[in-house]
Write a protein that holds these residues in place. Sequence first.
Motif, PDB file in Angstrom:
ATOM      1  N   ILE A 764       0.890  -1.171   0.000  1.00 59.56           N
ATOM      2  CA  ILE A 764       0.000   0.000   0.000  1.00 59.56           C
ATOM      3  C   ILE A 764       0.930   1.223   0.000  1.00 59.56           C
ATOM      4  O   ILE A 764       1.798   1.331   0.863  1.00 59.56           O
ATOM      5  N   HIS A 779      -2.652  10.665   2.808  1.00 60.15           N
ATOM      6  CA  HIS A 779      -3.596   9.685   2.256  1.00 60.15           C
ATOM      7  C   HIS A 779      -2.889   8.696   1.327  1.00 60.15           C
ATOM      8  O   HIS A 779      -1.801   8.935   0.839  1.00 60.15           O
ATOM      9  N   ARG A 780      -3.624   7.633   1.070  1.00 57.96           N
ATOM     10  CA  ARG A 780      -3.063   6.563   0.237  1.00 57.96           C
ATOM     11  C   ARG A 780      -2.987   7.013  -1.208  1.00 57.96           C
ATOM     12  O   ARG A 780      -3.893   7.696  -1.718  1.00 57.96           O
ATOM     13  N   ASP A 782      -2.515   4.486  -3.488  1.00 62.76           N
ATOM     14  CA  ASP A 782      -3.333   3.386  -4.023  1.00 62.76           C
ATOM     15  C   ASP A 782      -3.804   2.561  -2.833  1.00 62.76           C
ATOM     16  O   ASP A 782      -3.136   2.476  -1.801  1.00 62.76           O
ATOM     17  N   ASP A 783      -5.012   1.948  -3.003  1.00 67.13           N
ATOM     18  CA  ASP A 783      -5.614   1.236  -1.872  1.00 67.13           C
ATOM     19  C   ASP A 783      -5.010  -0.154  -1.661  1.00 67.13           C
ATOM     20  O   ASP A 783      -5.035  -0.703  -0.562  1.00 67.13           O
ATOM     21  N   TYR A 785      -5.381  -4.056  -1.696  1.00 69.00           N
ATOM     22  CA  TYR A 785      -6.631  -4.777  -1.349  1.00 69.00           C
ATOM     23  C   TYR A 785      -6.383  -5.656  -0.139  1.00 69.00           C
ATOM     24  O   TYR A 785      -5.280  -6.116   0.127  1.00 69.00           O
ATOM     25  N   SER A 852     -11.120  -3.768   1.718  1.00 65.13           N
ATOM     26  CA  SER A 852     -10.630  -2.496   1.160  1.00 65.13           C
ATOM     27  C   SER A 852     -11.654  -1.824   0.259  1.00 65.13           C
ATOM     28  O   SER A 852     -11.498  -0.646  -0.074  1.00 65.13           O
ATOM     29  N   TRP A 855     -13.035   1.289   1.858  1.00 64.21           N
ATOM     30  CA  TRP A 855     -12.161   2.407   2.234  1.00 64.21           C
ATOM     31  C   TRP A 855     -12.433   3.639   1.365  1.00 64.21           C
ATOM     32  O   TRP A 855     -12.619   3.537   0.145  1.00 64.21           O
ATOM     33  N   LYS A 856     -12.398   4.783   2.027  1.00 61.14           N
ATOM     34  CA  LYS A 856     -12.499   6.061   1.327  1.00 61.14           C
ATOM     35  C   LYS A 856     -11.158   6.811   1.459  1.00 61.14           C
ATOM     36  O   LYS A 856     -10.218   6.284   2.023  1.00 61.14           O
ATOM     37  N   ASP A 857     -11.146   8.026   0.950  1.00 67.33           N
ATOM     38  CA  ASP A 857      -9.879   8.772   1.007  1.00 67.33           C
ATOM     39  C   ASP A 857      -9.415   8.976   2.439  1.00 67.33           C
ATOM     40  O   ASP A 857      -8.212   8.961   2.725  1.00 67.33           O
ATOM     41  N   GLY A 860      -9.795   3.765   6.229  1.00 69.03           N
ATOM     42  CA  GLY A 860      -8.901   2.671   5.906  1.00 69.03           C
ATOM     43  C   GLY A 860      -7.561   2.887   6.573  1.00 69.03           C
ATOM     44  O   GLY A 860      -7.471   3.477   7.664  1.00 69.03           O
TER      45      GLY A 860
END
Length: 888
Positions: A764, A779-780, A782-783, A785, A852, A855-857, A860
């Motif tokens: 991640i 923030h991420r 990319d998420d 999974y 995942s 998850w939002k911005d 997560g």
Amino acid sequence: MMKGHHKHPIGYIFISFFVLFLGIFFSTNTIYAAEPAGLPIQDYLSVYDPVVVNPDNGTNFFKTNSAHFLNTDTGQLTHGAGSTESSGILEKTINTNMGTYGALWSNEKNRWDLSQKQSISAWLYFGPYDNNPLANGNGLAFVLQNDVRKGQAMGTGLQGLGVYGWDLTHIDDTVKPATPNIIANTSIRNSVALEFDTNLNKATNDASPTELHYKETKVLGISTGKSDRYFTSHAFDSTVMDAGYPSDFFGIPSGELLPNSYLGPKIYTETMDNAGSGHIAFTSPGTPYSYYVNIFSNPPTNYTKNRVSTTLGQFHANPQKAQLTNDNDYFGNLVSWHHVTITWEPDEDLTAGTLSYVYNDKDENGITNNNKSTNEYFRRVESSIKVPMSTFNLYNNYNVYWGFTGSNSNYGQDGDKDDPKVYDKLIKLETLPDSPNPIANSSITDNTLNKTITDQSTDNNVNSGDSIDLNYEIKHAEDNNQTSDSKILPDSQKPSWKDIVAAIQIPDMETYLDFRQEDSPNNPGQKRIGYIEYQDGTQDDLLISDVSLTSGQAESTSTKVAINSRLVTKKLSKDLDNADNKITNVKIFGTAINKDLKDHLVQKAPAYFNGSNAIISTSSPEFNIRYEKNWSLMAKGLEENYTLRFQQDNPNITLPIELSYNPEQKFVPGDELIVDINIDNEKKIESKINVTGNDTTEKIEIPINETIFDSADDFWNTFSLEKNNPHRIEITVTDKDSKVSNNVQFFVEVIPDKTLRVDASKSISFKNINYSSKADYIHRQDDGYVKVTSRNNPWQLRTRVVKPLTKSSDNEQFVGNLLYIDDDQRSALDDSPTLIEEDDHSYPEETVKTISDTWKDDTGVILKQTGLNEAGQYVGTLEWSLADADIN
């Protein structure tokens, strides 16, 4: 599909038999050869001078008793064809065409108790078949009677069989036909008869009517003609007029005749209008209703010539077609003597009883006959009838006389007075009403293959070289000595069976079977070939000195060969009774031999047990000795390890095995293979499969599933999670030649029947920030999974930091920490597992939940910065863990 716990159908194989001439059990005279043995008949039956009953309108000319004893165990009821008798000079009286006739009755002390179960068995002889039926006529009868004449009772000859009445028709100036009352009064009264009739007496025969008596008056030596003439109707088995109808057709009251009575008998109306074989039927000799007068409107030619216009039919109950004269067995061997077992069983209230018979129930060698087919030789015939006690007109007790009556024809009945050839009727007794009712059984034990063979076995194969035992069990009676309120005593209360001599033929001795000798535990230093064991455990040794050689012939389906057979003869040291020695066993040791290049079928061989008051027999079962095989069966498992989910639906494991022979040879399609399955040395199952190919190898698949277990619970108790896991399955295969393969092993791991796993992406990544950035949350980028797969398993998902974010160039840690944020929680992630999500559902199907996806911005996995961080790439490690949910 293979299944365990199989059971096999009995086929009856008709086989050929050995014919032996055994000194101890077979007697021979110049007329009748190869006779079976009988009890000393004069100890039980007697010949009495008859008391003759004359009818009101004439004279009974049947006045003599021709019966006598041919030898110690044979009674002869008739004595040739008889002769013409005459008397007077001016007036000559002629008695002709009467044949001979006789009766043998039980002694006073050996009568038949109708209040108890009683039975006899006997051998009957009727002579060879002759194209002229009068040579075989007329037959014999077994009779139970309470006639006031007792042992001096007798009926008439010819169709009267020595038991039925005076059927004479008197012709003088007018015709004076016999009536049913006259016939009944001159019969054996208060009786029931089981007739074995060898001659079809019907009005249309050339012998009908037959002249029996006349007077011839002479004047100066010149005959003035015949007068006072008497004829027999010769029509008791008539097929004319109303023959074939049941008794109620004639208005006969119910109970006056035996059930199922027909005038005729009925079986001849369509199926047996010819002579030479015969019939068996039950009759009521002493009642007028048994005889029916037919008045001809168009009489046969002979009847017209003799001015006789009537014929007399007789009612027969349960008539059965039977081959009474000499017969042939399945291979054309002569059968001269016919065995019959006759049984009486009273009702509990003693108002009636059932009289039964089985004819041809065994052959002359004592081998049981089960052939009931109407299309085969040597047919077994059986029937029974309900007889009211009132038939016997009993007085103070239930004892009645029993015995046999019989009669011959005379060739003069068809006009040929020059040929006196008729065949006598003979009997031998084997068991008696008050004798014990012993039983004999036999079997063969193959000690090498650990199996027992009986007549009912579908697998009767043994191998050459196998150790086998011949087993014979004899019992005093059926084990029916239970107590009850009944006055009818069980067979087990019969007298002891005394002075028993065993005579056992060893089948195919020396060529295909040899004695096996063992040390005697009873006589140290002595060898024995078997033993007789009594109920108390004591034994009589069977020794080589108890064996004698007999010669004979054996038949197979294709050849007849001479044999030398061995006969084991031994007198038992103990009698059989209902107390101390109910059962005795005989065992003879043997070894199977077959040096041929094909299997050898060993035929049955008789075994006799001859006591002073009863004789019984049995025979060894037929068995097949397979020829020697010098190869081995090899088995190889094609896979080894398997997995089962515990208590899954329709569990199945298919175990593939490759079979081959060494040295190499081809398999035969259709051959049966026996598969022995051993699971953890605790559960053993036998299954069967058939060869399908004809190659040098054979691949088989053995399914291990619920169907070969007693139940699903039995399956899962065997394949448990807690015990013997992984489970070891050992399989051996046995072919039709009893070749057993090597042991093949398989291993089965049983796992819980549920799924629980977590999958996460390898990385991640978070967004880049500037060196001077003071952003709290990063923030991420990319998420990645994270997903959970489950089935039948609630779960909890946790994560922890295994390695903090660290700059790869100098191991400088990131100033800040990882968080997990969702709608319900905000947790800092450290090296302790943090609960991320849980699901308390147990899904029956495999279910995938991607964590995942929610998850939002700003939810997560989030990175929080708590200070300034130097430039560089920071890398850390998160661990996701999944566990059973602890749901209360």
